[in-house]
Scaffold this motif. Structure first.
Motif, PDB file in Angstrom:
ATOM      1  N   GLN A 161     -30.852  14.977 -12.774  1.00 21.62           N
ATOM      2  CA  GLN A 161     -30.674  16.239 -13.493  1.00 21.62           C
ATOM      3  C   GLN A 161     -31.756  17.241 -13.122  1.00 21.62           C
ATOM      4  N   LEU A 162     -33.000  16.766 -13.108  1.00 20.57           N
ATOM      5  CA  LEU A 162     -34.106  17.680 -12.798  1.00 20.57           C
ATOM      6  C   LEU A 162     -34.018  18.156 -11.353  1.00 20.57           C
ATOM      7  N   ARG A 163     -33.610  17.274 -10.463  1.00 23.03           N
ATOM      8  CA  ARG A 163     -33.512  17.678  -9.051  1.00 23.03           C
ATOM      9  C   ARG A 163     -32.403  18.691  -8.841  1.00 23.03           C
ATOM     10  N   TYR A 215     -43.591  33.816 -12.627  1.00 21.76           N
ATOM     11  CA  TYR A 215     -42.241  33.654 -12.099  1.00 21.76           C
ATOM     12  C   TYR A 215     -41.546  32.498 -12.798  1.00 21.76           C
ATOM     13  N   LEU A 216     -40.301  32.726 -13.099  1.00 18.82           N
ATOM     14  CA  LEU A 216     -39.475  31.647 -13.634  1.00 18.82           C
ATOM     15  C   LEU A 216     -38.457  31.264 -12.580  1.00 18.82           C
ATOM     16  N   ALA A 217     -38.537  30.029 -12.126  1.00 21.20           N
ATOM     17  CA  ALA A 217     -37.449  29.527 -11.283  1.00 21.20           C
ATOM     18  C   ALA A 217     -36.553  28.704 -12.221  1.00 21.20           C
ATOM     19  N   GLY A 243     -39.334  26.286  -4.364  1.00 29.56           N
ATOM     20  CA  GLY A 243     -40.556  27.027  -4.692  1.00 29.56           C
ATOM     21  C   GLY A 243     -41.245  26.448  -5.910  1.00 29.56           C
ATOM     22  N   GLY A 244     -40.454  26.117  -6.926  1.00 28.36           N
ATOM     23  CA  GLY A 244     -41.017  25.568  -8.153  1.00 28.36           C
ATOM     24  C   GLY A 244     -41.662  24.220  -7.912  1.00 28.36           C
ATOM     25  N   ASN A 245     -41.057  23.437  -7.048  1.00 26.75           N
ATOM     26  CA  ASN A 245     -41.633  22.118  -6.782  1.00 26.75           C
ATOM     27  C   ASN A 245     -43.011  22.264  -6.144  1.00 26.75           C
ATOM     28  N   LEU A 246     -43.122  23.166  -5.181  1.00 24.48           N
ATOM     29  CA  LEU A 246     -44.418  23.381  -4.528  1.00 24.48           C
ATOM     30  C   LEU A 246     -45.473  23.788  -5.550  1.00 24.48           C
ATOM     31  N   LEU A 247     -45.052  24.631  -6.481  1.00 26.52           N
ATOM     32  CA  LEU A 247     -46.032  25.248  -7.372  1.00 26.52           C
ATOM     33  C   LEU A 247     -46.092  24.592  -8.741  1.00 26.52           C
ATOM     34  N   GLN A 248     -45.496  23.439  -8.888  1.00 26.41           N
ATOM     35  CA  GLN A 248     -45.619  22.726 -10.156  1.00 26.41           C
ATOM     36  C   GLN A 248     -47.081  22.392 -10.400  1.00 26.41           C
ATOM     37  N   ARG A 249     -47.413  22.285 -11.674  1.00 23.62           N
ATOM     38  CA  ARG A 249     -48.817  22.089 -12.049  1.00 23.62           C
ATOM     39  C   ARG A 249     -49.113  20.600 -12.226  1.00 23.62           C
ATOM     40  N   SER A 273     -37.992   4.038 -11.681  1.00 23.15           N
ATOM     41  CA  SER A 273     -37.511   5.386 -11.380  1.00 23.15           C
ATOM     42  C   SER A 273     -37.962   6.324 -12.489  1.00 23.15           C
ATOM     43  N   TYR A 274     -37.785   7.632 -12.272  1.00 22.08           N
ATOM     44  CA  TYR A 274     -38.102   8.637 -13.283  1.00 22.08           C
ATOM     45  C   TYR A 274     -39.568   8.530 -13.678  1.00 22.08           C
ATOM     46  N   ALA A 275     -40.416   8.438 -12.673  1.00 26.86           N
ATOM     47  CA  ALA A 275     -41.852   8.359 -12.931  1.00 26.86           C
ATOM     48  C   ALA A 275     -42.574   9.019 -11.774  1.00 26.86           C
ATOM     49  N   PHE A 276     -43.697   9.618 -12.096  1.00 23.80           N
ATOM     50  CA  PHE A 276     -44.525  10.192 -11.049  1.00 23.80           C
ATOM     51  C   PHE A 276     -45.180   9.071 -10.256  1.00 23.80           C
ATOM     52  N   ALA A 277     -45.649   9.427  -9.070  1.00 27.40           N
ATOM     53  CA  ALA A 277     -46.304   8.441  -8.221  1.00 27.40           C
ATOM     54  C   ALA A 277     -47.636   8.038  -8.825  1.00 27.40           C
ATOM     55  N   CYS A 303     -32.452  21.313 -22.120  1.00 26.45           N
ATOM     56  CA  CYS A 303     -33.647  21.664 -22.896  1.00 26.45           C
ATOM     57  C   CYS A 303     -34.653  22.434 -22.071  1.00 26.45           C
ATOM     58  N   LEU A 304     -34.578  22.314 -20.759  1.00 29.63           N
ATOM     59  CA  LEU A 304     -35.536  23.032 -19.914  1.00 29.63           C
ATOM     60  C   LEU A 304     -34.839  24.167 -19.165  1.00 29.63           C
ATOM     61  N   ALA A 305     -33.815  24.717 -19.777  1.00 30.67           N
ATOM     62  CA  ALA A 305     -33.100  25.824 -19.139  1.00 30.67           C
ATOM     63  C   ALA A 305     -33.029  26.968 -20.142  1.00 30.67           C
TER      64      ALA A 305
HETATM   65  C1  LIG Z   1     -39.785  14.525 -16.733  1.00 33.39           C
HETATM   66  C2  LIG Z   1     -40.137  15.088 -15.398  1.00 33.39           C
HETATM   67  C3  LIG Z   1     -40.374  14.237 -14.348  1.00 33.39           C
HETATM   68  C4  LIG Z   1     -40.710  14.739 -13.116  1.00 33.39           C
HETATM   69  N1  LIG Z   1     -40.963  13.876 -12.097  1.00 33.39           N
HETATM   70  C5  LIG Z   1     -41.311  14.350 -10.891  1.00 33.39           C
HETATM   71  C6  LIG Z   1     -41.589  13.493  -9.819  1.00 33.39           C
HETATM   72  O1  LIG Z   1     -41.501  12.275  -9.939  1.00 33.39           O
HETATM   73  N2  LIG Z   1     -41.963  14.032  -8.639  1.00 33.39           N
HETATM   74  C7  LIG Z   1     -42.054  15.374  -8.456  1.00 33.39           C
HETATM   75  O2  LIG Z   1     -42.381  15.807  -7.368  1.00 33.39           O
HETATM   76  N3  LIG Z   1     -41.791  16.214  -9.454  1.00 33.39           N
HETATM   77  C8  LIG Z   1     -41.434  15.736 -10.667  1.00 33.39           C
HETATM   78  N4  LIG Z   1     -41.191  16.600 -11.689  1.00 33.39           N
HETATM   79  C9  LIG Z   1     -41.506  18.010 -11.511  1.00 33.39           C
HETATM   80  C10 LIG Z   1     -40.370  18.809 -10.942  1.00 33.39           C
HETATM   81  O3  LIG Z   1     -40.222  18.489  -9.602  1.00 33.39           O
HETATM   82  C11 LIG Z   1     -40.753  20.262 -11.111  1.00 33.39           C
HETATM   83  O4  LIG Z   1     -40.681  20.550 -12.481  1.00 33.39           O
HETATM   84  C12 LIG Z   1     -39.824  21.181 -10.389  1.00 33.39           C
HETATM   85  O5  LIG Z   1     -39.829  20.921  -9.017  1.00 33.39           O
HETATM   86  C13 LIG Z   1     -40.213  22.615 -10.620  1.00 33.39           C
HETATM   87  O6  LIG Z   1     -39.239  23.475 -10.086  1.00 33.39           O
HETATM   88  P1  LIG Z   1     -38.643  24.665 -10.958  1.00 33.39           P
HETATM   89  O7  LIG Z   1     -37.717  25.417 -10.096  1.00 33.39           O
HETATM   90  O8  LIG Z   1     -38.093  24.167 -12.190  1.00 33.39           O
HETATM   91  O9  LIG Z   1     -39.961  25.492 -11.204  1.00 33.39           O
HETATM   92  P2  LIG Z   1     -40.451  26.312 -12.468  1.00 33.39           P
HETATM   93  O10 LIG Z   1     -40.727  25.413 -13.577  1.00 33.39           O
HETATM   94  O11 LIG Z   1     -39.543  27.441 -12.701  1.00 33.39           O
HETATM   95  O12 LIG Z   1     -41.795  26.858 -11.884  1.00 33.39           O
HETATM   96  C14 LIG Z   1     -42.890  26.035 -11.639  1.00 33.39           C
HETATM   97  C15 LIG Z   1     -44.080  26.905 -11.263  1.00 33.39           C
HETATM   98  O13 LIG Z   1     -43.859  27.507 -10.002  1.00 33.39           O
HETATM   99  C16 LIG Z   1     -43.895  28.914 -10.089  1.00 33.39           C
HETATM  100  N5  LIG Z   1     -42.844  29.375  -9.174  1.00 33.39           N
HETATM  101  C17 LIG Z   1     -41.560  28.952  -9.165  1.00 33.39           C
HETATM  102  N6  LIG Z   1     -40.919  29.475  -8.128  1.00 33.39           N
HETATM  103  C18 LIG Z   1     -41.809  30.251  -7.474  1.00 33.39           C
HETATM  104  C19 LIG Z   1     -41.737  31.057  -6.308  1.00 33.39           C
HETATM  105  N7  LIG Z   1     -40.621  31.157  -5.596  1.00 33.39           N
HETATM  106  N8  LIG Z   1     -42.844  31.719  -5.907  1.00 33.39           N
HETATM  107  C20 LIG Z   1     -43.983  31.635  -6.607  1.00 33.39           C
HETATM  108  N9  LIG Z   1     -44.114  30.877  -7.715  1.00 33.39           N
HETATM  109  C21 LIG Z   1     -43.023  30.199  -8.136  1.00 33.39           C
HETATM  110  C22 LIG Z   1     -43.651  29.219 -11.531  1.00 33.39           C
HETATM  111  O14 LIG Z   1     -44.241  30.433 -11.913  1.00 33.39           O
HETATM  112  C23 LIG Z   1     -44.298  28.042 -12.204  1.00 33.39           C
HETATM  113  O15 LIG Z   1     -45.670  28.247 -12.325  1.00 33.39           O
HETATM  114  C24 LIG Z   1     -40.812  16.124 -12.927  1.00 33.39           C
HETATM  115  C25 LIG Z   1     -40.542  16.989 -13.967  1.00 33.39           C
HETATM  116  C26 LIG Z   1     -40.220  16.489 -15.203  1.00 33.39           C
HETATM  117  C27 LIG Z   1     -39.950  17.427 -16.324  1.00 33.39           C
END
Ligand SMILES: Cc1cc2nc3c(=O)[nH]c(=O)nc-3n(C[C@H](O)[C@H](O)[C@H](O)COP(=O)(O)OP(=O)(O)OC[C@H]3O[C@@H](n4cnc5c(N)ncnc54)[C@H](O)[C@@H]3O)c2cc1C
Ligand code: SF4
Ligand code: FES
Ligand code: FES
Lengths: 351, 753, 165
Positions: free
Chosen positions: A102-104, A26-28, A110-116, A238-242, C62-64
């Protein structure tokens, strides 16, 4: 980035059908997935774009008082939703402490939950990583692992889950609504992410094709609004993971803690709820001693997975502080630096 | 390329002469509208994209590349490998001069460091080239890599930095230490750091027969041109390089590295224009970095806090195949007076890309160690750190014994301390808190950087319409050359800045030397100044020798150029405009050249340095150990200030780099593989906006008649020095914990609570 | 497979066929539409140089993926000034020297404009610093950037007041 098929389903059912095949993802918003694809860490054959699906971007209060957040709501929209921010301030604070504005704006719920994981060896395709390639080994184990897990890890994998959002969510008993091949189901967020055990490649309870459609906060979660904080220690402001973070939420009645919720971030492969520590506080006065006791309880099972013993002590102190801040009361407005130890800035200095 | 259309920006402030005025940037409008063209912004018809594949091992050799798989990818045109590439005219391993560094141009399949270029994929689209590079799936024969400061036998390099002696002595250090009442023996470690200019290295290149047209960011147009010429065996005048804007360089774009050479080779291979841009992670290897150091400082002081000896030894690393040694201990040459001083270096070789100059090379690394040690000694002596520094103030340059050409450091200390409120500092650590209960600490450091001069040439002309032209192949990396040098040019030809066409940034202009060593404004400025004087002299000859001119016969009395007119020095009512002079003489323009160069006689006689004092306040969470700088004041004396606005920005930038050095930057190398595990901007931390507190810069007046004709010392690098130590010392003062490994991390401060 | 998409870029509608779904909005702008004002500093969401407004919100281009943003309304640095008339944020960046090399500047300015529309930071320098932290500036022009944003915010507040008065 590997070549892939791009499909844009019109309905959730179509999405599930398109994503059930091996090699599909899935691409969010793509803020995590595209990053991984650019690094060659993820190489899906097919992207199933969920961003155009209807009906997944609402924030609604249900009849029973729970709040239902569509999987496509952006992290920023959710955090800035006035009702949401008032009812679940620690969640809003956690959201706003993550990534960048910007990222928020782009990132979805959904993507936030499933981030790797952000494990550097997971990202480095030349390293061995059981999560990326089952059975290949774990180069983090004897590598640069200052940021790795101190709870729930195994010899196969010591990675952490990086989400801030998930930490207060798991504390508040959030529920994840999933649609899959065999229809709709729901699980506690606490059960969404898997601990590594012997199969770190399996990261979540999702089956192929499963899509998260919403996250729900139960009615009881509102009861903590007056005393809820998220605290996140970082290597830069800011702009850093925990390095380590904690959510603390208290329901205080008649000067006693009626109920406490505590969860840790940055310490395990999942957001780490510490029920044993919560139990310590039930029915007692919100004192420093009680908080200290809870903080110790929270980390009793912790052990370093490498060069990261400091995270255990740090986590204790963060729990202690988060509880103290929560007891002091949720601020009327989110601090300028959400979740930061420097949230309350002040000029005056005393010798 | 169309001529740059620089503007006078909205807040254009000017009165009287140009030098010294806080003009806003003349390239400002271009930069805020997205019209400033950086190298990678160029497009050429028929252009292909080239993407480098890099090694994931640090030592060994490439045994196979799946070129077939890469070529099968739609859009991939060719793959350049050691077996399939245009020949260079000379071996890139040959060092033809000391400013030539060995580079990877696919000369063999040997791998000497992680992230070394091993192939180049050329494709119709960026997407195809990028994936093509992945599909090469290199296989290696790997050898154990050399990693870290203890990687092998150490040795004493012949020189450090650019030709500095490895060791320096004054007096008897051991005797000085033995006689000392207080002694400090402390070892500090600094990590590898990467320049990480925001603009990745890039090249857009086109061959037309044996002519070569290049867009690439460079801090040294003519050096780059010469290197390209020798590598490709073509004449200098066949090469044209444009570098109107650099998106930052910090030393990493000074000398020609491998990647742009690969771009030029790729264009030759496929016979089409090429765009090659490094990916961020690829900037951690082939384009230089600041080497790690381990520095031992042994200091002695007598009962009154006077230094008896200062011994500064630095261990550093270089690559296995070339030599650059971070001259860290040299920082102890100039700052503190001691009867006995010794500085020395040794090194080990590791599997890394060759280290290089990075903003304040040696000075920055050495400064944080020296300033920490001085702070430790002040505390050992029970003295205020400023009082201690004043007690050991160097009235002459300590080792050489030369007088300073100018040194307003005392004024820097005074004014900086006053602005900061230093007098209220507690001597002991961990004494101050703010309202929120955070620990507060105050620290200081002394800043110093040599006032260097290189070689430069400029061409000036005055045209029939009374306007001027100044040409010099200068570089604007962000320091403001388009503005500051134009200000100098305007004064040099006696014209309003808007009446001077200032040309810079291309290789066909006179050589401006390298933009480095904080010497560019001074060197290019001196050339401009002298070209201006020369062209005005020619104009004056025309006028004073012509009896129809009101200036006729003014030869001996002399003339002054002002506002487009020449006037008699002894009678300012007599003069005429440039246009009138040229019109009468019937010439279209007069032109002249001028040079800027170091003055060996002055260098023999004087020590030339800029100085400063930096004061920092940090807040530290007493239990959680997270650190934040809450204010910084820097007072700097750096000779003549050409443009106060831009100088302030440079100094701010340097101070932020200093903070970054103390608290953030660190490349983390896996000791087993030699790979950098945080080769990105997410985990290699540089300060973000929220890390940067209100900053305050004071520029202390300083008139230096010796450094160069304009009295300019340069401000590009000095800001880091002093600042890094000030922040580190403030952390000690806040917490009572002395951290000697940089950057200071949360875990370093968790010991107490 | 080809994908037909249409975007509104700086007010003008553009329809085109994308032959590769891997193209990001950033690479589409830079390499295919030759709108190179938007910069690539990291390509991984870690620097903010690529910030643009999509449907009024600042994101990292870049991430879109471009295909995924079919139908979007995009504003880049090239579309901010009205002819020769700089946007107040642009003018303030010049006046306060909010840049040195200028490479991060388009991203900073787009981010600042996006931030003002989000209306979370107001004129609180500390909130501005936090809300602008997604834009790295290696030259270290942060002090000027914050001053520029404060100044532009002030000017815009003033002109809004004038309008509503
Ligand atoms: C530089 C940088 C700094 C960051 N710092 C932080 C931070 O400090 N704290 C933090 O919490 N996060 C941080 N993030 C992570 C960010 O929160 C996640 O990248 C974001 O929340 C992912 O959401 P997305 O919609 O872009 O997901 P995507 O990138 O589109 O997807 C992420 C994953 O989730 C899956 N997915 C997406 N939606 C669904 C769905 N509805 N059902 C099932 N699977 C799904 C996708 O297949 C993929 O595997 C950071 C990211 C970057 C690039
Ligand atoms: S810790 Fe987990 S994610 Fe990291 S390398 Fe080991 S197996 Fe992979
Ligand atoms: S280029 Fe997009 S965030 Fe760096
Ligand atoms: S101005 Fe150079 S990176 Fe910001």
């Amino acid at each position: 980035m590997k070549q892939f098929d791009y499909v844009r389903p019109a309905t959730v059912a179509e999405a599930v059908a398109a994503a059930v095949q091996p090699g599909a993802a899935y691409l969010a918003a793509g803020t995590n997935l595209l990053d991984l694809m650019k690094g060659g860490v993820s190489r899906p054959d097919r992207l199933v774009d969920v961003t155009h699906l209807d009906g997944l971007d609402a924030i609604e209060t249900l009849a029973d008082g729970s709040l239902r957040i569509g999987a496509l709501v952006s992290n920023a929209d959710l955090a800035h939703d006035p009702v949401f921010a008032r009812s679940y301030p620690a969640v809003a604070e956690a959201l706003l402490s993550g990534a960048s504005a910007q990222l928020r704006n782009a990132a979805t719920v959904g993507g936030n939950l499933l981030q790797r994981t952000r494990c550097a060896y997971f990202y480095d395709t030349a390293s061995r990583c059981n999560k990326r390639e089952a059975g290949s080994g774990c180069d983090a184990r004897d590598g640069e692992n200052r940021g790795h897990a101190v709870l729930g890890w195994s010899d196969s994998c010591i990675a952490t889950h990086p989400s801030d959002f998930c930490v207060p969510l798991v504390a508040l008993d959030a529920v994840v609504e999933i649609e899959g091949k065999s229809g709709r189901r729901e699980i506690a967020l606490d059960e969404l992410h898997c601990l590594p055990g012997n199969s770190p490649e399996r990261e979540s309870a999702l089956e192929p094709g499963d899509i998260v459609v919403a996250v729900r906060l139960p009615p009881a979660a509102r009861g903590f609004a007056a005393h809820a904080r998220y605290l996140k220690v970082r290597d830069r402001t800011s702009y850093a993971f925990a390095v380590v973070s904690a959510a603390a939420a208290l329901r205080i009645e008649n000067g006693k803690v009626a109920e406490a919720r505590i969860a840790l971030g940055g310490v395990a492969a999942k957001p780490w709820r510490v029920r044993a520590a919560e139990d310590v506080l039930r029915g007692v006065a919100p004192t420093a001693d009680a908080f200290q006791e809870a903080a110790w309880r929270a980390l009793t099972d912790a052990k370093p997975s490498g060069d990261n013993a400091f995270k255990i002590e740090l986590a204790r102190r963060i729990v202690m502080r988060a509880l103290t801040l929560a007891a002091a009361g949720t601020p009327a407005r989110l601090p300028a630096l959400p979740a930061s130890p420097f949230a309350a800035t002040s000029g005056a200095i005393h010798a | 390329m169309p001529e740059l259309n620089l503007t006078s920006a909205p807040a254009h402030i000017r009165h009287g002469s140009n030098i010294g005025q806080p003009l806003t940037r003349r390239d400002g409008v271009l930069k805020v509208t997205g019209q400033a063209t950086y190298a990678a912004d160029n497009h050429l018809p028929g252009m292909l994209f080239a993407v480098i594949a890099v090694s994931s091992i640090a030592h060994g050799r490439v045994v196979s590349l799946d070129v077939t798989a890469a070529k099968r990818h739609p859009g991939v045109v060719d793959v350049m490998t050691p077996d399939h590439k245009p020949q260079l005219a000379i071996d890139p391993e040959i060092k033809t001069n000391p400013f030539v560094f060995r580079m990877e141009a696919l000369q063999s399949n040997e791998v000497r460091y992680a992230n070394q270029p091993i192939a180049v994929v050329i494709a119709e689209t960026l997407e195809a080239a990028t994936e093509g590079a992945v599909l090469l799936a290199p296989r290696y024969e790997s050898l154990p890599p050399l990693v870290g400061l203890d990687a092998g036998e150490s040795f004493v390099p012949p020189v450090v930095g650019v030709g500095n002696p490895t060791e320096n002595h004054l007096g008897d250090v051991e005797a000085g230490l033995a006689s000392a009442e207080k002694q400090i023996d402390a070892t500090y470690e600094t990590p590898p750091q990467y320049h990480n200019a925001m603009e990745p290295h890039a090249i857009v290149v086109q061959w037309d027969g044996d002519r070569l047209s290049v867009d690439m960011p460079t801090q040294g147009l003519v050096l780059s041109l010469a290197r390209i010429a020798e590598l490709f065996g073509i004449a200098h005048d066949k090469i044209h390089i444009r570098s109107p804007f650099l998106g930052g360089g910090f030393g990493s774009k000074g000398l020609m590295g491998g990647p742009p050479v690969l771009g030029i080779m790729a264009a030759k291979l496929v016979g089409r224009p090429i765009k090659l841009v490094l990916r961020r992670e690829q900037m951690y290897g082939p384009v230089g970095h600041r080497a790690p150091t381990r520095q031992r400082l042994r200091i002695g002081a007598d009962g009154e806090g006077r230094l008896t000896a200062l011994d500064h030894h630095a261990r550093t690393v270089s690559s296995t195949f070339d030599d650059f040694y971070e001259p860290a201990a040299d920082a102890s040459h100039t700052l503190y007076a001691a009867p006995a001083i010794r500085t020395s270096h040794d090194a080990v070789r590791v599997n890394t890309g060759t280290p290089l100059f990075m903003r304040a090379p040696g000075e920055a690394t050495g400064s944080i160690a020296l300033e920490s040690a001085i702070d430790e000694m002040a505390w050992a002596c029970g003295m205020d750190p400023l009082a201690f520094r004043l007690k050991n103030y160097a009235e002459v340059e300590p080792i050489s014994g030369k007088p300073f050409s100018s040194k307003a450091l005392r004024a820097c200390y005074e004014q900086g301390a006053a602005r900061f409120g230093w007098a209220k500092r507690s001597l002991q650590a961990r004494q101050m808190r703010d309202d929120a209960g955070l620990l507060v600490g105050w620290g200081m450091g002394t800043a110093t950087f040599p006032a260097l001069m290189f070689q430069a040439e400029a061409r000036a002309a005055i045209r029939r319409d009374g306007t001027g032209v100044m040409e010099i192949g200068a570089h604007d990396m962000g320091q403001g050359a388009w503005t500051a040098l134009a200000q100098i040019a305007a004064d040099a030809v006696g014209l309003d800045i808007d009446r001077v066409t200032f040309k810079a940034g291309t290789s066909d202009l006179p050589d401006a030397g390298i933009a480095g060593g904080s010497a560019h404004t001074a060197t290019a400025g001196a050339a401009i100044h002298s070209a201006g004087a020369a062209v005005i002299a020619k104009l004056a000859d025309l006028a004073t020798g012509d009896e129809r001119s009101p200036l006729f016969g003014a030869g001996n009395a002399g003339v002054i150029a002002r506002d487009g007119r020449l006037i008699r020095r002894d009678d300012e009512s007599r003069g005429e405009s440039y246009a009138e002079i040229l019109a009468r003489a019937g010439v279209a323009e007069v032109e002249a050249r001028g040079t800027g160069a170091p003055n060996p006689a002055a260098m023999e006689e004087y020590a030339m340095h800029a100085h400063g004092a930096v004061f920092a306040e940090v807040k530290v969470d007493p239990e959680l150990g997270q650190i934040r700088v809450s204010r910084m004041v820097g007072a700097f004396a750096a000779g003549r200030i050409v443009n106060p606005r831009m100088v302030q920005s440079q100094l701010f930038g340097g101070m932020i780099w200093g903070m970054s050095f103390a608290l953030h930057e660190e490349a983390i190398t896996d000791r087993r593989t030699g790979r950098i595990m945080n080769a990105n901007l997410g985990e290699y931390h540089v300060p973000v906006n929220a890390d940067v507190p209100p900053l305050d810069v004071i520029t202390v007046d300083e008139h230096d008649p010796h450094v160069n004709a304009l009295g300019i010392k340069g401000v590009g690098e000095i800001g880091i020095t002093g600042s890094a130590g000030a922040v580190a010392n403030a952390v000690w003062h806040a917490t009572g914990v002395r951290v000697r490994r940089f950057p200071i991390r949360i875990e370093d401060l968790l010991t107490q609570s | 497979m080809n994908h037909s998409i249409s975007l509104t870029v700086n007010g003008a509608r553009r329809d085109f066929v994308l032959d590769d779904p891997r193209v990001t909005l950033l690479d589409l702008l830079r390499e295919r539409l030759h709108l190179t004002g938007t910069k690539k500093g990291c390509d991984r969401g870690q620097c903010g140089a690529c910030t643009i407004l999509v449907d009024g919100k600042r994101i990292n281009s870049c991430l879109a993926l471009a295909v995924s943003h079919d139908g979007a309304d995009i504003l880049t640095i090239e579309g901010v000034a009205r002819g020769d008339q700089l946007h107040p944020v642009q003018a303030a960046f010049i006046a306060h020297d909010g840049f040195q090399c200028g490479f991060c500047t388009p991203g900073q300015i787009m981010s600042a404009i996006g931030m003002m529309q989000e209306a979370q930071a107001g004129s609180d320098p500390e909130r501005i610093r936090e809300c602008m932290s997604g834009n790295l500036c290696r030259c270290g022009a942060y002090a000027g950037i914050v001053d520029a944003v404060l100044d532009a915010q002030g000017q815009m507040d003033e002109s809004n007041q004038r309008r509503s008065a």
